[in-house]
Design a protein around this motif. Structure first.
Motif, PDB file in Angstrom:
ATOM      1  N   UNK A 164       1.428  -4.347   4.668  1.00 38.38           N
ATOM      2  CA  UNK A 164       1.155  -5.134   6.155  1.00 38.38           C
ATOM      3  C   UNK A 164       0.513  -6.487   5.663  1.00 38.38           C
ATOM      4  N   UNK A 165       0.350  -7.511   5.648  1.00 39.26           N
ATOM      5  CA  UNK A 165      -0.230  -8.682   5.623  1.00 39.26           C
ATOM      6  C   UNK A 165       0.151  -9.358   7.385  1.00 39.26           C
ATOM      7  N   UNK A 166      -1.001  -9.590   8.223  1.00 34.59           N
ATOM      8  CA  UNK A 166      -0.794 -10.759   8.978  1.00 34.59           C
ATOM      9  C   UNK A 166       0.428  -9.868   9.828  1.00 34.59           C
ATOM     10  N   UNK A 167       0.272  -8.821  10.291  1.00 29.98           N
ATOM     11  CA  UNK A 167       1.507  -8.462  10.717  1.00 29.98           C
ATOM     12  C   UNK A 167       1.288  -7.955  12.766  1.00 29.98           C
ATOM     13  N   UNK A 168       2.162  -8.482  12.991  1.00 26.45           N
ATOM     14  CA  UNK A 168       1.691  -8.756  14.891  1.00 26.45           C
ATOM     15  C   UNK A 168       2.823  -8.163  15.599  1.00 26.45           C
ATOM     16  N   UNK A 169       2.639  -7.820  16.938  1.00 30.58           N
ATOM     17  CA  UNK A 169       3.268  -7.401  17.538  1.00 30.58           C
ATOM     18  C   UNK A 169       3.527  -7.589  19.041  1.00 30.58           C
ATOM     19  N   UNK A 170       3.964  -7.675  19.603  1.00 33.43           N
ATOM     20  CA  UNK A 170       4.153  -8.008  21.009  1.00 33.43           C
ATOM     21  C   UNK A 170       5.037  -7.385  21.802  1.00 33.43           C
ATOM     22  N   UNK A 171       4.718  -6.799  23.018  1.00 37.39           N
ATOM     23  CA  UNK A 171       5.916  -6.489  24.019  1.00 37.39           C
ATOM     24  C   UNK A 171       5.779  -7.358  25.374  1.00 37.39           C
ATOM     25  N   UNK A 172       7.142  -8.088  25.684  1.00 37.66           N
ATOM     26  CA  UNK A 172       6.960  -9.443  26.624  1.00 37.66           C
ATOM     27  C   UNK A 172       5.902  -9.994  25.968  1.00 37.66           C
ATOM     28  N   UNK A 173       4.828 -10.051  26.513  1.00 37.80           N
ATOM     29  CA  UNK A 173       3.041 -10.944  27.166  1.00 37.80           C
ATOM     30  C   UNK A 173       2.067  -9.934  26.461  1.00 37.80           C
ATOM     31  N   UNK A 174       2.298  -9.134  26.502  1.00 36.31           N
ATOM     32  CA  UNK A 174       1.526  -7.606  25.699  1.00 36.31           C
ATOM     33  C   UNK A 174       1.065  -7.572  24.832  1.00 36.31           C
ATOM     34  N   UNK A 175       0.152  -8.204  23.372  1.00 34.69           N
ATOM     35  CA  UNK A 175       0.023  -8.331  22.355  1.00 34.69           C
ATOM     36  C   UNK A 175      -0.497  -6.880  21.570  1.00 34.69           C
ATOM     37  N   UNK A 176       0.156  -5.988  21.307  1.00 41.05           N
ATOM     38  CA  UNK A 176       0.238  -4.313  20.545  1.00 41.05           C
ATOM     39  C   UNK A 176      -0.955  -4.583  19.301  1.00 41.05           C
ATOM     40  N   UNK A 177      -0.424  -5.504  18.283  1.00 36.79           N
ATOM     41  CA  UNK A 177      -0.516  -5.248  17.248  1.00 36.79           C
ATOM     42  C   UNK A 177      -1.181  -7.163  17.256  1.00 36.79           C
ATOM     43  N   UNK A 178      -2.088  -7.561  16.278  1.00 35.62           N
ATOM     44  CA  UNK A 178      -2.906  -8.159  15.963  1.00 35.62           C
ATOM     45  C   UNK A 178      -2.773  -8.845  14.275  1.00 35.62           C
ATOM     46  N   UNK A 179      -2.365 -10.016  13.373  1.00 37.47           N
ATOM     47  CA  UNK A 179      -2.269  -9.684  12.465  1.00 37.47           C
ATOM     48  C   UNK A 179      -3.088  -8.718  11.559  1.00 37.47           C
ATOM     49  N   UNK A 180      -2.472  -7.667  11.479  1.00 36.06           N
ATOM     50  CA  UNK A 180      -2.607  -6.408  10.678  1.00 36.06           C
ATOM     51  C   UNK A 180      -2.553  -6.345   9.502  1.00 36.06           C
ATOM     52  N   UNK A 181      -3.337  -6.346   8.668  1.00 33.94           N
ATOM     53  CA  UNK A 181      -4.005  -5.950   7.095  1.00 33.94           C
ATOM     54  C   UNK A 181      -3.850  -5.272   6.319  1.00 33.94           C
ATOM     55  N   UNK A 182      -3.069  -4.322   6.135  1.00 36.17           N
ATOM     56  CA  UNK A 182      -2.943  -3.299   5.322  1.00 36.17           C
ATOM     57  C   UNK A 182      -2.417  -2.852   4.367  1.00 36.17           C
ATOM     58  N   UNK A 183      -2.925  -2.348   2.884  1.00 40.39           N
ATOM     59  CA  UNK A 183      -2.692  -1.875   2.217  1.00 40.39           C
ATOM     60  C   UNK A 183      -2.832  -0.203   2.050  1.00 40.39           C
ATOM     61  N   UNK A 184      -1.798   0.645   1.681  1.00 39.43           N
ATOM     62  CA  UNK A 184      -1.404   1.954   1.747  1.00 39.43           C
ATOM     63  C   UNK A 184      -0.934   2.232   0.043  1.00 39.43           C
ATOM     64  N   UNK A 185      -2.045   2.771  -0.786  1.00 40.01           N
ATOM     65  CA  UNK A 185      -1.734   3.028  -2.024  1.00 40.01           C
ATOM     66  C   UNK A 185      -0.390   4.653  -2.572  1.00 40.01           C
ATOM     67  N   UNK A 186      -0.381   4.475  -3.599  1.00 37.82           N
ATOM     68  CA  UNK A 186       0.982   4.911  -3.912  1.00 37.82           C
ATOM     69  C   UNK A 186       0.345   6.343  -4.200  1.00 37.82           C
ATOM     70  N   UNK A 187       1.109   7.401  -3.254  1.00 43.99           N
ATOM     71  CA  UNK A 187       0.919   8.686  -3.382  1.00 43.99           C
ATOM     72  C   UNK A 187      -0.349   9.242  -2.635  1.00 43.99           C
ATOM     73  N   UNK A 188      -0.573   8.474  -2.136  1.00 42.82           N
ATOM     74  CA  UNK A 188      -2.050   8.636  -0.941  1.00 42.82           C
ATOM     75  C   UNK A 188      -1.474   9.403   0.194  1.00 42.82           C
ATOM     76  N   UNK A 189      -2.569   9.432   1.201  1.00 43.01           N
ATOM     77  CA  UNK A 189      -2.260   9.578   2.750  1.00 43.01           C
ATOM     78  C   UNK A 189      -3.267   8.998   3.040  1.00 43.01           C
ATOM     79  N   UNK A 190      -3.199   8.305   4.291  1.00 46.23           N
ATOM     80  CA  UNK A 190      -3.809   6.850   4.533  1.00 46.23           C
ATOM     81  C   UNK A 190      -3.550   8.017   6.112  1.00 46.23           C
ATOM     82  N   UNK A 191      -4.808   8.032   6.565  1.00 44.67           N
ATOM     83  CA  UNK A 191      -4.695   8.381   8.093  1.00 44.67           C
ATOM     84  C   UNK A 191      -5.091   6.688   9.359  1.00 44.67           C
ATOM     85  N   UNK A 192      -3.853   6.482   9.737  1.00 42.00           N
ATOM     86  CA  UNK A 192      -4.417   5.341  10.940  1.00 42.00           C
ATOM     87  C   UNK A 192      -5.008   5.732  11.991  1.00 42.00           C
ATOM     88  N   UNK A 193      -6.537   5.802  12.029  1.00 40.26           N
ATOM     89  CA  UNK A 193      -7.542   6.160  13.858  1.00 40.26           C
ATOM     90  C   UNK A 193      -7.663   5.323  14.500  1.00 40.26           C
TER      91      UNK A 193
END
Length: 355
Positions: A6-35
């Motif tokens: 994910x590179x600078x991923x953003x998402x809003x519902x209406x005028x409410x931002x939920x995710x702002x410029x998210x950067x995240x790499x998930x390696x192959x064959x790994x478990x990534x926990x989003x906490x």
């Protein structure tokens, strides 16, 4: 290689931002926990990867293929992503075998028996969801997600509805299954212990932004700032004066590491005031004073069985309440005097940069 990017991923519902410029790499064959706490955007992030929601901006890549660039989004059924929701969401009118094989072609259904054996439910193939325990239902949901041979499996707080003992057992089994199948996994959770126990990588999500990502041990022991430290465990924060790799605090002189430590007595750049973080397990409580121990009063003890969390205040000092994690068999009472010894090094930040 990254299975998800994910590179600078953003998402809003209406005028409410939920995710702002998210950067995240998930390696192959790994478990990534989003906490993250409730409302931090965890489930929205998972739904974006699954294809249930579309990005407003940024890019999302799965298996080297851009599946969402903020303008066009590949439909969920064409992403090769398996999804396990909180409650399993099994079809009540289908058997275990029918649930796992749902949507598979006739030629693909031969894998169902192998998958049921993998999750330990081979003998329950003819049962219906209402005849299963909560843990068994989640195993069926995982087998169904794996049946399509996904590039990625997404787990949305899959153990939250289970009791503590079953949750611990099931997460060990799920981690084993995902490892045996070499499945790249993203686990969304608000349970810090769950993230630390299961994940190869933890991404800390705070107010719609990934504030840190890395190996569990590194994030816990060496967080990049106070927001990250608070997102993955409890801690004590002490005002201090730096002298090289040592800090003078209300608990005496403490060895320190991090950007608040100066290189040596001649280094003025990072010297002076700093803030020192100590995890509760670094405060060792003694009933008999040692030569360098600090006197304190017990304010409260929260008994947790295998251990306990004691709240303390240094005697004759304005230091905020301190937390110490102690063995459960150590019996302490409010008002009791104890002595504090610090073990290990503190994580230090310059007083103006601990954020």
């Amino acid at each position: 290689m990254s299975a998800i990017e994910l590179h600078e991923a953003s998402k809003a519902f209406g005028s409410t931002p939920v995710l702002e410029r998210v950067d995240l790499d998930v390696p192959e064959r790994s478990i990534t926990a989003v906490l993250g706490a409730s409302g931090s955007g965890k489930t929205t992030l998972l739904r974006l990867i699954a294809g249930f929601e579309a990005l407003d901006g940024g890019t999302l890549t799965v298996g080297g293929r851009v599946v969402d660039d903020g303008a066009r989004s590949v439909p969920a059924q064409h992403r090769g992503v398996g999804y396990v929701p909180q409650e399993g969401a099994l079809f009540p009118h289908l058997t275990v075998r029918g649930n796992v094989g749902f949507g598979l072609s006739r030629g693909e259904r031969g894998r169902v028996s192998d998958l049921l054996d993998l999750v330990g439910l081979g003998e329950l193939a003819r049962r219906y969801p209402h005849q299963l325990s909560g843990g068994q239902q989640q195993r069926v949901a995982l087998a169904r997600a794996l049946a399509i041979g996904p590039a990625v499996v997404l787990l949305d707080e899959p153990f939250s509805a289970l009791d503590a003992s079953l949750r611990s057992e099931l997460r060990r089994d799920v981690a084993r299954i995902l490892s045996e199948t070499a499945t790249t996994t993203v686990l969304v959770t608000h349970d810090q212990g769950e993230a630390l126990a299961m994940a190869d990588q933890i991404a800390l999500l705070n107010d719609g932004t990934v504030i840190a990502a890395g190996a569990p041990r590194r994030l816990y022991q060496d967080p990049p700032g106070l927001a990250a430290a608070a997102s993955i465990g409890e801690f004590n924060l002490l005002a201090a004066q730096v002298d090289g790799a040592t800090a003078r605090t209300a608990l005496g002189e403490i060895s320190i590491v991090g950007p608040g430590a100066s290189a040596g007595p001649g280094d003025d750049g990072l010297g002076g005031s700093c803030q020192v973080m100590l995890r509760p397990e670094q405060l060792e409580l003694r009933l008999v004073a040692g030569s360098a121990d600090t006197a304190a009063e017990v304010l409260e003890v929260q008994y947790l069985g295998h251990d306990a969390l004691a709240r303390l205040r240094v005697r004759g000092d304005g230091t905020p309440v301190l937390l110490a994690r102690i063995p459960g068999e150590l019996s302490l009472e409010p008002g009791q005097s104890v002595w504090i010894a610090v073990t290990g090094a503190g994580r230090a930040w310059p007083a103006t940069a601990a954020s």
